[in-house]
Design a protein around this motif. Structure first.
Motif, PDB file in Angstrom:
ATOM      1  N   ASN A 478       1.121   3.091  -3.277  1.00  0.00           N
ATOM      2  CA  ASN A 478      -0.237   2.918  -2.715  1.00  0.00           C
ATOM      3  C   ASN A 478      -0.462   1.429  -2.472  1.00  0.00           C
ATOM      4  O   ASN A 478      -0.279   0.617  -3.388  1.00  0.00           O
ATOM      5  N   THR A 506      -0.661   5.066   1.901  1.00  0.00           N
ATOM      6  CA  THR A 506       0.360   5.411   0.918  1.00  0.00           C
ATOM      7  C   THR A 506       1.699   5.511   1.625  1.00  0.00           C
ATOM      8  O   THR A 506       1.838   6.241   2.594  1.00  0.00           O
ATOM      9  N   GLY A 546      -0.992  -0.161  -6.184  1.00  0.00           N
ATOM     10  CA  GLY A 546      -0.403   0.832  -7.059  1.00  0.00           C
ATOM     11  C   GLY A 546      -1.144   2.148  -6.979  1.00  0.00           C
ATOM     12  O   GLY A 546      -2.200   2.216  -6.356  1.00  0.00           O
ATOM     13  N   PRO A 547      -0.677   3.207  -7.587  1.00  0.00           N
ATOM     14  CA  PRO A 547       0.597   3.205  -8.325  1.00  0.00           C
ATOM     15  C   PRO A 547       1.829   3.079  -7.441  1.00  0.00           C
ATOM     16  O   PRO A 547       1.752   3.330  -6.244  1.00  0.00           O
TER      17      PRO A 547
HETATM   18  C1  LIG Z   1      -2.469   6.998  -4.026  1.00  0.00           C
HETATM   19  O1  LIG Z   1      -2.216   7.718  -2.839  1.00  0.00           O
HETATM   20  C2  LIG Z   1      -2.257   9.117  -2.995  1.00  0.00           C
HETATM   21  C3  LIG Z   1      -1.799   9.761  -1.706  1.00  0.00           C
HETATM   22  O2  LIG Z   1      -2.562   9.262  -0.608  1.00  0.00           O
HETATM   23  C4  LIG Z   1      -3.663   9.535  -3.382  1.00  0.00           C
HETATM   24  O3  LIG Z   1      -3.731  10.934  -3.577  1.00  0.00           O
HETATM   25  C5  LIG Z   1      -4.043   8.820  -4.663  1.00  0.00           C
HETATM   26  O4  LIG Z   1      -5.397   9.096  -4.970  1.00  0.00           O
HETATM   27  C6  LIG Z   1      -3.868   7.313  -4.524  1.00  0.00           C
HETATM   28  N1  LIG Z   1      -4.085   6.695  -5.820  1.00  0.00           N
HETATM   29  C7  LIG Z   1      -4.938   5.692  -6.002  1.00  0.00           C
HETATM   30  C8  LIG Z   1      -5.071   5.183  -7.398  1.00  0.00           C
HETATM   31  O5  LIG Z   1      -5.578   5.189  -5.079  1.00  0.00           O
END
Ligand SMILES: *[C@@H]1O[C@H](CO)[C@@H](O)[C@H](O)[C@H]1NC(C)=O
Ligand SMILES: *[C@@H]1O[C@H](CO)[C@@H](O)[C@H](O)[C@H]1NC(C)=O
Ligand SMILES: *[C@@H]1O[C@H](CO)[C@@H](O)[C@H](O)[C@H]1NC(C)=O
Ligand SMILES: *[C@@H]1O[C@H](CO)[C@@H](O)[C@H](O)[C@H]1NC(C)=O
Ligand SMILES: *[C@@H]1O[C@H](CO)[C@@H](O)[C@H](O)[C@H]1NC(C)=O
Ligand SMILES: *[C@@H]1O[C@H](CO)[C@@H](O)[C@H](O)[C@H]1NC(C)=O
Ligand SMILES: *[C@@H]1O[C@H](CO)[C@@H](O)[C@H](O)[C@H]1NC(C)=O
Ligand SMILES: *[C@@H]1O[C@H](CO)[C@@H](O)[C@H](O)[C@H]1NC(C)=O
Ligand SMILES: *[C@@H]1O[C@H](CO)[C@@H](O)[C@H](O)[C@H]1NC(C)=O
Ligand SMILES: CC(=O)N[C@H]1CO[C@H](CO)[C@@H](O)[C@@H]1O
Length: 809
Positions: A478, A506, A546-547
């Motif tokens: 992310n 992401t 992150g993560p």
């Molecule tokens: C990271 O990306 C995923 C997929 O887009 C998402 O579901 C998740 O909430 C994100 N995590 C954060 C901490 O932003």
């Protein structure tokens, strides 16, 4: 008195007049207008941001603004260019604010100085230096002592610098207004009560600077007196200042809209912008500023018909300045959104007739005459009898640009390239950077924005029986940057970029080269500029937030290994840009460039270099970067910008219909350029060029093909106009002589530019012969569109005749 004494005296007088410039200009105001040396004024201003062009370009840009009927130039002050490192200042070259104001003064124009120092301005980080963000305990744009101390320090520094040069009107200089903060009302709710305290503090701090001209705050409903609150927007006729003693001012009249990567091309028509300006003055406005008058790193040609159509409006508004600023006002609301406004002063009257209905044309009977006022337009009748201007009737030429390839390089049909690869093998193999943390560092905190690029590297130990070990392994990151490149054990896994208008995305890719034991993960985060707008915009994180997960499968179950709190090693920048400076002629690594073998194409992280002769003449030069992916470009070591032609906009959302100016404009209206990159041509200012032996260097991040890259000049190739009887048409080739008249007809000509045809009636004299005689060989010619010029017409159905012309430049 003998002769020598007289010369001595003259010399002293000269000295005095040099060191004590012109007399102070008294700028005050009441609820009606600015009052300059006791006289009410209307102010027609245009924004030109000095660092967006070179000092060599300033006089010409300002001259064109003046020729277009403006009396004032407005600019922000850009904190991050002037104080790039805390207490280290830069006012050289394009950052020479003082020189810029003096050029305005030399042109005989006024200046508006928007110190901010928050600027927004479609400018990196809104003008704030990133070191400011990194000061311990700071909170920006609110009642926070660390921030207020820095803001006061910089504001005072600028004010003192300007005062030392006597540039405020109160000192005889051109600056008639100064601005503190910027559009704060849009975000004030994000800061609660502290926001209100901050606005009051800004006002007091500004007033205490004692500059002798009024201060303004734009978009600030509760601007504390004596600060004048002003309007920004597409239209400002409904705006009322918060104090009866404040005149109605429009600090940002958006003449168009900015481009963004992957976005569509916005367009605001000449008809609609002139409608907005005319409405503003109809409803008592007296100060207005085009934002922007000169945009980006501009090419210098006039944007016609906008420029010419507004020039006529400015001339009419100036001609009725007295009645607009002293006169009594009577407003008559008629049916169907038609309004007649009469200004009367000393028994002379001027009228505006507006038709705000966006579909229905109106015939308005006024003073015994009938006026046809098209939908969404304003007519101005300086004597309340004769229509001298209507915003929807464009009597200005449309210029059509031609692009000429660079003849200076004609002996070789295309540019000859040398190349080299960006070196990062060690980084991606060993994962060792300059410093390490056991968390993911925010990108601004790490880099102070000294580079677009930041490496994040870590190692991960995988055993044979590691829980996530499988054939279907993926990496998932992310990030809040614009681009992410991922490398595992020295091999590239892929890259991905954010969608238009989005900072977060992401990254997810399959990884098939993980091995037992130690694996090195290297991630390169890139930004293309930092956010500039919104409540707490400065706090929006950049870089890998992150993560960072490795994903594997056990049976049907997905197993996740989170690497976010591993030890991450960081390295700022890319070696070729930030250390080896391969773009510079003074780089110590000039022998790294290769010329033998095949030119590498569509390969990531590749540098290209070529030399070229400057195109002859004075026409603006551009380099067309079609075929390239994403990267940066330099000419003779000077940056000409980031490029990203591989980022094309959606195929959908562009209308095939011609743009209808009627109805409220916003930046989603009249867009074009679907399926294309937003920018392929980059202006190369003439002052960057030598006659021969110029160098273009490209750093290509995604992979591209430079074989189509070429230099061109841009000039007006031809111009057309379709103007109404009773007007004076100005034809110009923008500084070059008109070479021919291809078509001219007075009567009821048909067709469009490039395909004009004679209609059913014609003036008795041969229009083409007349135009040829008057215009060919001239840089500018004026044509009085009347039967007097073209002879009586016979059998014309139309009551009002038109004149169509096509000239060749
Ligand atoms: C990271 O990306 C995923 C997929 O887009 C998402 O579901 C998740 O909430 C994100 N995590 C954060 C901490 O932003
Ligand atoms: C400036 O002009 C205003 C209005 O005309 C007047 O009230 C004021 O006294 C003048 N100030 C100076 C310093 O002359
Ligand atoms: C700005 O702060 C520095 C100390 O960091 C100080 O020396 C300087 O005088 C200040 N400048 C102004 C204009 O207040
Ligand atoms: C515009 O004119 C049309 C047709 O006359 C009418 O139906 C409509 O209500 C008008 N709209 C406004 C805002 O006046
Ligand atoms: C009004 O007319 C009088 C007499 O001609 C003149 O002195 C005065 O300056 C005029 N006022 C304005 C505001 O035009
Ligand atoms: C305006 O017209 C009226 C009536 O004709 C006249 O009495 C007055 O003196 C005029 N005012 C000016 C300033 O010309
Ligand atoms: C104005 O238009 C009305 C309605 O079409 C017409 O009756 C009238 O004669 C016109 N007046 C003039 C002065 O043309
Ligand atoms: C960033 O700026 C801060 C404050 O001026 C300074 O302490 C720090 O060393 C800078 N870091 C980098 C990477 O330039
Ligand atoms: C991006 O994510 C960060 C947290 O990871 C969040 O604070 C920020 O608001 C997000 N920005 C956008 C534009 O979604
Ligand atoms: C004052 C004003 O007109 N503000 C407008 C500026 O434009 C944006 C975007 O179209 C509008 O949301 C604002 O209301």
């Amino acid at each position: 008195m003998n002769y020598h004494v007289i010369t001595l005296l003259l010399a002293i007088i000269n000295l005095i007049s040099v060191s004590h410039p012109t007399l102070a200009t008294n700028v005050s105001h009441d609820g009606r207008s600015l009052i300059i040396n006791g006289e009410r004024k209307i102010i027609l201003s245009g924004a030109i941001h000095y660092p967006r062009s070179t000092p060599e370009m300033w006089p010409d840009l300002i001259k064109k603004a003046k020729q277009g009927g403006l009396d004032t130039i407005e600019t922000y002050v850009f904190w991050n260019v002037h104080e790039p490192i805390r207490r280290q200042y830069d006012f050289t070259g394009r950052n020479d604010l003082i020189r810029f104001i003096k050029v305005i003064q030399d042109a005989g124009l006024y200046a508006i100085l928007r110190i901010g120092p928050y600027a927004c301005a479609e400018w990196n980080y809104g003008g704030f230096p990133v070191w400011l963000h990194n000061l311990p305990g700071i909170e920006m744009r609110t009642a926070n002592n660390v921030f207020m101390d820095e803001m006061q320090n910089f504001t005072t520094f600028i004010v003192n610098k300007v005062k030392e040069e006597n540039l405020f009107a109160s000192q005889g200089g051109p600056i008639i207004l100064a601005q503190i903060e910027n559009e704060y009302d849009n975000v004030i709710s994000s800061y609660g009560d502290a926001g209100k305290l901050y606005v009051n503090w800004c006002a007091n701090m500004a007033v205490s600077q004692n500059i002798g001209v009024p201060w303004i705050m734009c978009l600030q409903k509760e601007a504390p007196q004596p600060i004048i609150n002003t309007c920004n927007g597409w239209y400002c006729h409904d705006f009322t200042p918060n104090n009866p003693n404040s005149p109605k001012m429009w600090t940002e009249n958006w003449t168009g809209w900015f481009k963004n990567w992957g976005g569509k091309l916005p367009h605001r028509t000449a008809e609609d912008i002139s409608y907005a300006v005319a409405r503003f003055f109809q409803t008592g406005g007296t100060v207005q500023n085009y934002y922007m008058f000169v945009t980006g790193f501009v090419i210098r040609n006039l944007n016609q018909p906008k420029w010419g159509h507004l020039k006529q409006l400015h001339s009419i508004l100036h001609s009725i300045e007295k009645v607009l600023t002293y006169g009594d006002v009577v407003t008559n609301d008629m049916d169907n959104s038609v309004t007649v406004t009469i200004y009367t002063n000393n028994n002379s009257s001027s009228c505006f007739i507006s038709n705000a209905n966006s579909t229905s044309d109106a015939t308005v009977t006024w003073g015994g005459h009938n006026f046809s006022v098209p939908a969404w337009s304003v007519s101005i009748l300086p004597d309340c009898k004769n229509e001298m201007y209507n915003t929807a009737k464009v009597n200005a030429q449309t210029s059509i640009m031609t692009r000429k390839s660079n003849e200076a390089n004609q002996e070789s049909s295309s540019l000859k390239w040398s190349w080299t690869k960006e070196k990062f093998n060690k980084i991606v193999k060993h994962g060792k950077g300059q410093f390490a943390k056991d968390f993911l560092l925010e990108q601004k905190a790490a880099t102070n924005d000294t580079s677009d690029y930041l490496w994040y590297m870590t190692s991960v130990n995988l055993d044979a029986d590691d829980i996530i070990w499988s054939d279907d392994m993926r990496i998932c990151v992310n990030t809040s940057a614009h681009v992410l490149h991922a490398y595992v054990n020295g091999h590239e896994i892929g890259y991905q970029y954010a969608k238009e208008d989005s900072f977060n995305f992401t990254f997810e890719r399959k990884v098939n080269n993980l091995k037992k034991g130690t694996n090195v993960i290297a991630l390169l985060s890139a930004t293309v500029g930092l956010k500039n707008y919104g409540g707490h915009y400065d706090m929006v994180p950049n870089g890998i937030t992150g993560p960072v997960n490795l994903l594997g499968k056990r049976g049907d179950e997905t197993v996740i290994k989170d690497l976010s709190s591993h030890v991450w090693s960081n390295s700022i920048g890319l070696r070729g840009i930030d250390h080896d400076m391969l773009f510079s002629e003074r780089s110590r690594y000039v022998n790294r460039w290769k010329t033998s073998g095949n030119l590498p194409i569509n390969t990531q992280m590749t540098w290209y270099k070529t030399t070229f002769k400057a195109p002859s003449g004075n026409d603006p030069v551009v380099v067309d970067l079609t075929g390239m992916g994403k990267g940066m470009a330099w000419v003779n070591g000077m940056s000409i910008g980031r490029y990203w032609p591989s980022f094309v906009t959606d195929e959908d959302g562009c209308s095939l219909e011609p743009c209808d100016y009627r109805g409220k404009y916003d930046n989603n209206k009249c867009v074009s350029n679907c399926g294309k990159p937003i920018q392929t041509e980059y202006h190369v200012p003439r002052s960057f060029l030598k006659d021969d032996g110029n160098t273009l260097v490209l750093f290509e991040e995604f992979g591209g093909n430079p074989s189509q890259v070429n230099f061109k000049t841009i000039s007006v190739g031809k111009a057309c106009a379709n103007a109404y009887e009773g007007n004076t048409l100005e034809l110009t080739c923008d500084g070059r002589p008109i070479s021919a008249v291809k078509f001219a007809s007075f009567g009821d000509p048909l067709g469009v530019c490039g395909a004009f045809k004679k209609g059913f009636c014609e003036g008795a004299n041969n229009a083409q012969d007349i135009l040829t005689k008057v215009c060919v060989g001239q840089e500018t010619c004026l044509v009085d569109i009347s039967e007097k010029t073209f002879g009586a017409t016979l059998g014309c159905e139309a009551k009002v005749k038109r004149f169509a012309v096509e000239i060749v430049c």
